[in-house]
Motif scaffolding. Structure first.
Motif, PDB file in Angstrom:
ATOM      1  N   ALA A 184      93.186  65.749  -9.397  1.00 61.24           N
ATOM      2  CA  ALA A 184      92.381  66.112  -8.228  1.00 61.24           C
ATOM      3  C   ALA A 184      92.234  64.923  -7.270  1.00 61.24           C
ATOM      4  N   GLN A 185      91.897  65.232  -6.031  1.00 59.54           N
ATOM      5  CA  GLN A 185      91.652  64.218  -4.998  1.00 59.54           C
ATOM      6  C   GLN A 185      92.867  63.283  -4.858  1.00 59.54           C
ATOM      7  N   ASN A 186      94.066  63.888  -4.815  1.00 54.02           N
ATOM      8  CA  ASN A 186      95.313  63.127  -4.733  1.00 54.02           C
ATOM      9  C   ASN A 186      95.436  62.114  -5.871  1.00 54.02           C
ATOM     10  N   LYS A 187      95.022  62.553  -7.053  1.00 53.06           N
ATOM     11  CA  LYS A 187      95.083  61.756  -8.283  1.00 53.06           C
ATOM     12  C   LYS A 187      94.166  60.531  -8.236  1.00 53.06           C
ATOM     13  N   ARG A 188      93.125  60.609  -7.405  1.00 58.16           N
ATOM     14  CA  ARG A 188      92.201  59.478  -7.291  1.00 58.16           C
ATOM     15  C   ARG A 188      90.778  59.853  -7.702  1.00 58.16           C
ATOM     16  N   LEU A 216      85.746  69.952  -6.756  1.00 57.13           N
ATOM     17  CA  LEU A 216      86.573  69.050  -7.559  1.00 57.13           C
ATOM     18  C   LEU A 216      87.523  68.248  -6.689  1.00 57.13           C
ATOM     19  N   ASP A 217      88.033  68.839  -5.642  1.00 58.88           N
ATOM     20  CA  ASP A 217      89.047  68.179  -4.814  1.00 58.88           C
ATOM     21  C   ASP A 217      88.455  67.402  -3.643  1.00 58.88           C
ATOM     22  N   ASP A 218      87.123  67.284  -3.600  1.00 63.45           N
ATOM     23  CA  ASP A 218      86.457  66.595  -2.495  1.00 63.45           C
ATOM     24  C   ASP A 218      85.918  65.248  -2.977  1.00 63.45           C
TER      25      ASP A 218
END
Length: 212
Positions: free
Chosen positions: A10-14, A71-73
């Motif tokens: 998630a979050q561009n793997k960050r 989750l992705d924010d």
């Protein structure tokens, strides 16, 4: 895919790095912390899902928010509203604060994070885990919904298969209860008015697929 791997991506793997920046830990420590907290949350979900009412309540919880978007924010960490939302999840799954505290204390013994900080992290972890559960189950539940609705799903039902399925199951439960009640009255020789026929099958019933 495992919940941990969904969260890690998630979050561009960050996700772990972003979480660590807010709470003052390395991404490795945050990843380790997630690994230790996922099992009790998963077990609590599985335990709740052992009864029909429990399955419905989980579907309603998932359908009440877009946890996958949380989750992705990367802005979720430390946000008071997300902390409140995460605590709502914990209250739903564990019910007693003493149970939450025991989970935290047990993990504080093996993690390089003190119990007070872990307790602050727990609601955010809960949101992330529920987001991963939503990512993993949204498509399969959409397929189930399509099948039980005989393909007659509207856009809101497709967008929120969790709530749509919960409503379908509640309607099904009510019909079964009504059937048992009629059989009981019949057993005692008491007649009841004949039930009204259903308007349509589950997929086309008016309020069945309303989104939260």
């Amino acid at each position: 895919m495992k919940l941990f791997h969904i969260i890690a991506g998630a979050q561009n793997k960050r996700a772990f790095s972003n979480m660590g920046q807010v709470f003052g830990f390395s991404d490795e420590v945050m990843a380790q912390t997630l690994r230790y907290f996922i099992p009790p949350i998963s077990k609590a979900i599985e335990k709740r899902a052992q009864t029909p009412d429990g399955v419905i309540s989980i579907l309603e919880l998932l359908g009440s928010r877009r946890y996958d978007r949380f989750l992705d924010d990367p802005r979720i960490f430390g946000h008071p509203q997300i902390a409140k939302e995460g605590q709502r999840i914990l209250d739903f799954l564990f019910e007693r604060e003493a149970r939450l505290q025991k989970i935290v204390e047990n993990r504080a013994r093996v993690l390089p994070v003190n119990a007070a900080t872990l307790r602050r992290l727990f609601p955010f972890i809960a949101v992330m885990v529920m987001g991963a559960v939503e990512v993993r189950t949204r498509r399969p539940l959409g397929v189930i919904l399509h099948r039980v609705a005989k393909g007659e799903t509207d856009d809101r039902a497709i967008a929120n298969p969790f709530m749509a399925l919960a409503q379908h199951l509640r309607k099904q439960e009510k019909q079964e209860r009504d059937g048992r009640k009629r059989r009981l009255f019949s057993f005692f020789g008491v007649t009841q008015p004949a039930p009204q026929p259903a308007k349509a099958q589950a997929g086309s019933a008016g309020g069945l697929f309303e989104s939260a």
